[in-house]
Design a protein around this motif. Structure first.
Motif, PDB file in Angstrom:
ATOM      1  N   ARG A   4       0.825  -1.202   0.000  1.00 29.21           N
ATOM      2  CA  ARG A   4       0.000   0.000   0.000  1.00 29.21           C
ATOM      3  C   ARG A   4       0.857   1.248   0.000  1.00 29.21           C
ATOM      4  NH1 ARG A   4      -4.390  -0.695   4.584  1.00 29.21           N
ATOM      5  NH2 ARG A   4      -4.098   1.534   4.706  1.00 29.21           N
ATOM      6  N   PHE A   5       1.956   1.192   0.762  1.00 28.17           N
ATOM      7  CA  PHE A   5       2.873   2.323   0.807  1.00 28.17           C
ATOM      8  C   PHE A   5       3.474   2.551  -0.576  1.00 28.17           C
ATOM      9  CE2 PHE A   5       7.101   4.136   1.514  1.00 28.17           C
ATOM     10  CZ  PHE A   5       6.735   5.282   2.202  1.00 28.17           C
ATOM     11  N   ASN A   6       3.853   1.428  -1.195  1.00 26.56           N
ATOM     12  CA  ASN A   6       4.421   1.467  -2.542  1.00 26.56           C
ATOM     13  C   ASN A   6       3.444   2.110  -3.531  1.00 26.56           C
ATOM     14  OD1 ASN A   6       6.074   0.989  -4.681  1.00 26.56           O
ATOM     15  ND2 ASN A   6       5.384  -1.125  -4.979  1.00 26.56           N
ATOM     16  N   ASP A   7       2.189   1.659  -3.452  1.00 23.53           N
ATOM     17  CA  ASP A   7       1.166   2.199  -4.351  1.00 23.53           C
ATOM     18  C   ASP A   7       0.975   3.685  -4.135  1.00 23.53           C
ATOM     19  OD1 ASP A   7       0.744  -0.159  -5.538  1.00 23.53           O
ATOM     20  OD2 ASP A   7      -1.092  -0.679  -4.443  1.00 23.53           O
ATOM     21  N   ALA A   8       0.935   4.083  -2.860  1.00 25.29           N
ATOM     22  CA  ALA A   8       0.732   5.498  -2.539  1.00 25.29           C
ATOM     23  C   ALA A   8       1.879   6.332  -3.089  1.00 25.29           C
ATOM     24  CB  ALA A   8       0.605   5.680  -1.033  1.00 25.29           C
ATOM     25  N   ALA A   9       3.107   5.817  -2.917  1.00 26.20           N
ATOM     26  CA  ALA A   9       4.282   6.551  -3.405  1.00 26.20           C
ATOM     27  C   ALA A   9       4.233   6.667  -4.920  1.00 26.20           C
ATOM     28  CB  ALA A   9       5.553   5.819  -2.962  1.00 26.20           C
ATOM     29  N   LYS A  10       3.841   5.565  -5.563  1.00 29.64           N
ATOM     30  CA  LYS A  10       3.755   5.591  -7.034  1.00 29.64           C
ATOM     31  C   LYS A  10       2.744   6.629  -7.498  1.00 29.64           C
ATOM     32  CE  LYS A  10       4.985   0.901  -8.393  1.00 29.64           C
ATOM     33  NZ  LYS A  10       4.349  -0.402  -8.554  1.00 29.64           N
ATOM     34  N   ARG A  11       1.603   6.648  -6.803  1.00 26.73           N
ATOM     35  CA  ARG A  11       0.563   7.620  -7.184  1.00 26.73           C
ATOM     36  C   ARG A  11       1.054   9.048  -7.027  1.00 26.73           C
ATOM     37  NH1 ARG A  11      -3.293   4.214  -5.110  1.00 26.73           N
ATOM     38  NH2 ARG A  11      -3.237   5.193  -3.072  1.00 26.73           N
ATOM     39  N   LYS A  12       1.787   9.291  -5.914  1.00 21.76           N
ATOM     40  CA  LYS A  12       2.305  10.637  -5.671  1.00 21.76           C
ATOM     41  C   LYS A  12       3.247  11.052  -6.797  1.00 21.76           C
ATOM     42  CE  LYS A  12       1.136  12.802  -1.746  1.00 21.76           C
ATOM     43  NZ  LYS A  12      -0.282  12.680  -2.098  1.00 21.76           N
ATOM     44  N   ILE A  13       4.158  10.126  -7.130  1.00 22.68           N
ATOM     45  CA  ILE A  13       5.132  10.439  -8.167  1.00 22.68           C
ATOM     46  C   ILE A  13       4.437  10.646  -9.506  1.00 22.68           C
ATOM     47  CG2 ILE A  13       7.064   9.492  -9.491  1.00 22.68           C
ATOM     48  CD1 ILE A  13       8.017   8.244  -6.846  1.00 22.68           C
ATOM     49  N   GLN A  14       3.434   9.819  -9.742  1.00 20.54           N
ATOM     50  CA  GLN A  14       2.711   9.956 -11.009  1.00 20.54           C
ATOM     51  C   GLN A  14       1.996  11.293 -11.094  1.00 20.54           C
ATOM     52  OE1 GLN A  14      -0.220   6.970 -11.774  1.00 20.54           O
ATOM     53  NE2 GLN A  14      -0.409   7.551 -13.919  1.00 20.54           N
ATOM     54  N   SER A  15       1.383  11.723  -9.980  1.00 23.77           N
ATOM     55  CA  SER A  15       0.657  12.994 -10.041  1.00 23.77           C
ATOM     56  C   SER A  15       1.638  14.150 -10.185  1.00 23.77           C
ATOM     57  CB  SER A  15      -0.236  13.171  -8.816  1.00 23.77           C
ATOM     58  OG  SER A  15       0.545  13.285  -7.666  1.00 23.77           O
ATOM     59  N   LEU A  16       2.827  13.993  -9.600  1.00 23.33           N
ATOM     60  CA  LEU A  16       3.864  15.021  -9.756  1.00 23.33           C
ATOM     61  C   LEU A  16       4.291  15.096 -11.220  1.00 23.33           C
ATOM     62  CD1 LEU A  16       5.079  16.760  -7.518  1.00 23.33           C
ATOM     63  CD2 LEU A  16       7.123  15.354  -7.652  1.00 23.33           C
ATOM     64  N   GLN A  17       4.443  13.904 -11.816  1.00 18.77           N
ATOM     65  CA  GLN A  17       4.834  13.850 -13.232  1.00 18.77           C
ATOM     66  C   GLN A  17       3.759  14.504 -14.098  1.00 18.77           C
ATOM     67  OE1 GLN A  17       5.310   9.867 -14.666  1.00 18.77           O
ATOM     68  NE2 GLN A  17       5.296  10.535 -16.794  1.00 18.77           N
ATOM     69  N   GLU A  18       2.492  14.196 -13.783  1.00 19.79           N
ATOM     70  CA  GLU A  18       1.398  14.798 -14.557  1.00 19.79           C
ATOM     71  C   GLU A  18       1.418  16.319 -14.453  1.00 19.79           C
ATOM     72  OE1 GLU A  18      -2.050  12.876 -13.018  1.00 19.79           O
ATOM     73  OE2 GLU A  18      -1.607  11.000 -14.058  1.00 19.79           O
ATOM     74  N   PHE A  19       1.761  16.803 -13.248  1.00 15.39           N
ATOM     75  CA  PHE A  19       1.824  18.250 -13.043  1.00 15.39           C
ATOM     76  C   PHE A  19       2.874  18.864 -13.968  1.00 15.39           C
ATOM     77  CE2 PHE A  19       3.672  21.962 -10.937  1.00 15.39           C
ATOM     78  CZ  PHE A  19       2.537  22.736 -10.762  1.00 15.39           C
ATOM     79  N   PHE A  20       4.056  18.221 -14.043  1.00 10.57           N
ATOM     80  CA  PHE A  20       5.118  18.803 -14.868  1.00 10.57           C
ATOM     81  C   PHE A  20       4.809  18.657 -16.360  1.00 10.57           C
ATOM     82  CE2 PHE A  20       7.575  18.526 -10.894  1.00 10.57           C
ATOM     83  CZ  PHE A  20       7.974  19.850 -10.843  1.00 10.57           C
TER      84      PHE A  20
END
Lengths: 281, 303
Positions: free
Chosen positions: A18-34
């Motif tokens: 779950r931690f892994n998934d959450a981290a992935k989602r965070k990174i993905q949303s950061l990537q989407e922002f850029f």
């Protein structure tokens, strides 16, 4: 919804996953922002360009923010002068009120306060408008009608904010120094001419770049430029990602104001650090 | 059918959320419902509209094709969905709420791409197109959204003119003529509504403006997402007639997503029923009302 397969796994692994998934989602949303930021700025240099939207956004982001920026600037300048007069009196140095007001307004308070005020007024507006367009399918409608929503909605807002925030900041600085002037004259008894002379001493004392451009102005203009980008992009990003109907629009608005305000304060520190390294006084 | 059979049948009903809903009591009820549906089809079909079977014989080229489309996000939504629309046909995609009906429209518009399978629009495979090429293909299609999705910040006139300004080099006079023509087609008085903001219009009027905007570019294909949801029975009738009028007078191919079976029967050349992520039925309204399939009978029971 919990995946049924997770029941048989050890709880540690489950937690880790779950931690892994959450981290992935965070990174993905950061990537989407850029990606959004890159597209929004890239579209400024290609056709079609929505000029009328840009002008409309410059009006709603810039011109309509003028009253609150003038008001906050003026009162901040007044309270700065008032507070510093108390402090400076103990050293008999009340004539340096102008220096203090100018230094704080131009380098820090002008950009940050204008940024925070605009984040509240404009950032929330952008998120709410784009968010409600998202939940009422107007974004899909734009796509369907052959328009890239980023080009039509995000690019004009980002450009307008990049142009208008430095402009607002200059006005804010000026209103603040004027507010300081009023207090210095009325309460402390410093003549206006002396006040403005000390203001200029402060600006000149900060050093010049390219011989004529005061370093203070560089500090004071780079920051709002970056803040403008932050406010508009954060607002557009949360607006476009809105889900869950009208309630989602409220969430997007709140997140925009909170995120943009925090980013402004954090990024302000790092820009100051960088500028001090590159523009030594 | 004995009582026991029926009870068993009730046990495996596909609506776990409404276990108390009674099934059909008697065969006689079934027959009566079927007869009513047939009557409805005949009564509501405009007299000069060619019968569906005959109409199919005339149309020859497939303008829309879904080939073994699979799509899922957290859970699968569509599995092995295939159907074709011939030029000039009105295909109704029916099914319960939340079965991915609207997703099919998003696939056709390439707002989504399938995990597997192909989507053809007018002979072009669109799933592998670039974003810019997809924008171009979308101009062949007019989409009418569930809530009309008119742009709040623009007037009715500007809303309908939007696709023209975006993709044509028409002059202002020609744009105005086109906007008036489309408003008249959807039975709205141009002089009365043109300068109003969409928020001042009633639900039915917004929907009609949505249709006018969708057809502004003289689209060959019209897509409707729940065109009659949230409308009163009378307005539902006028919108349904409008969709039929578009097909008859302009030869437009339509895909209509709806769970309003009554209007589906009135306008459909063929109906595709989506159930359990698959298309469980694809055929004419007559074939559907005559079907003995248990799910179809349950589904029509709501009618």
């Amino acid at each position: 919804m919990t995946p049924p397969a997770a029941v048989n796994r050890s709880p540690d692994l489950h937690l880790l996953e779950r931690f892994n998934d959450a981290a992935k989602r965070k990174i993905q949303s950061l990537q989407e922002f850029f990606v959004l930021a890159a597209k929004a700025i890239g579209f400024a240099f290609s056709r079609p360009f929505y000029r009328s939207d840009l002008i409309q956004q410059m009006d709603s982001i810039g011109v309509q923010s003028l009253p609150i920026v003038l008001l906050t600037g003026f009162f901040t300048g007044m309270v700065l002068a008032l507070q510093s007069s108390v402090q400076l009196k103990t050293f008999g140095a009340t004539m340096y009120i102008g220096r203090l007001v100018a230094a704080s307004m131009i380098r820090e308070l002008g950009p940050v306060l204008a940024g925070l005020m605009v984040a509240g007024r404009v950032g929330s507006g952008i998120a709410a408008q784009i968010g409600s367009m998202r939940v009422t399918e107007q974004i899909d409608a734009l796509n369907t009608l052959g328009t890239d929503p980023i080009r039509k909605l995000v690019t004009p807002r980002v450009l307008a904010a990049l142009i208008m925030l430095p402009t607002l900041t200059v006005i804010n600085d000026f209103a603040g120094i004027l507010g300081g002037n009023v207090i210095a004259m009325a309460y402390v008894g410093i003549p206006t001419s002396l006040y403005w002379r000390t203001v200029w001493e402060q600006i000149a004392g900060g050093g010049f770049i390219f011989k004529y451009i005061p370093n203070d102005f560089v500090h004071g203009l780079v920051k709002p430029f970056v803040f403008g980008g932050i406010i508009s992009l954060v607002g557009c990003n949360f607006g476009l990602k809105t889900t869950g109907g009208t309630e989602g629009v409220g969430v997007a608005t709140t997140r925009t104001v909170v995120t943009a305000s925090i980013l402004i304060l954090v990024v302000d520190y790092f820009i100051t650090q960088l500028l001090l390294a590159f523009l030594p006084t | 059918m004995t009582d026991d059979d029926r009870r068993e049948g009730d046990g495996e009903r596909r609506h776990p959320e409404t276990p108390g809903t009674p099934g059909f009591r008697r065969e006689a009820d079934q027959d009566r419902i079927r007869a009513a549906i047939r009557k409805e089809i005949k009564a509501d079909r405009p007299p000069d509209l060619p019968p569906t079977m005959e109409y199919r014989a005339h149309a020859s080229n497939k303008i829309i094709e879904l080939e073994h489309v699979y799509l899922g996000f957290e859970r699968p939504i569509l599995e092995d969905v295939s159907f074709q629309a011939l030029s000039g046909e009105t295909i109704v995609v029916a099914g319960e709420s939340g079965t991915g009906k609207s997703t099919i429209l998003k696939l056709l518009l390439r707002l989504l791409t399938p995990d597997r399978g192909e989507v053809y629009i007018d002979g072009d495979e669109i799933t592998s197109l670039s974003f810019t090429d997809a924008l171009r293909v979308r101009q062949k299609m007019g989409m009418v959204f569930q809530g009309a999705a008119l742009f709040d910040s623009l007037t009715v006139y500007e809303n309908i003119a939007y696709p023209l300004r975006e993709h044509t080099t028409l002059g202002e006079d020609e744009i105005e003529a086109r906007v008036r023509e489309k408003l008249q087609f959807v039975d709205l008085d141009p002089d009365r509504v043109m300068d109003q903001p969409p928020s001042d219009l009633s639900g039915g009027m917004r929907k009609r403006v949505g249709i006018a905007r969708g057809m502004a570019n003289n689209a060959k294909i019209m897509l409707y997402d729940e065109p009659t949801s949230g409308l009163d029975p009378l307005t539902t009738g006028t919108i349904t007639h409008l969709i039929i009028k578009l097909q008859r007078e302009l030869g437009v191919t339509s895909i209509v997503v709806t769970h309003d079976i009554r209007s589906a029967f009135r306008m459909a050349s063929r109906i595709a029923v989506l159930h359990d992520r698959k298309i469980c039925f694809f055929g004419t309204p007559e074939e559907m009302s005559g079907s003995d399939d248990k799910y179809l009978r349950d589904f029509l029971g709501g009618f």
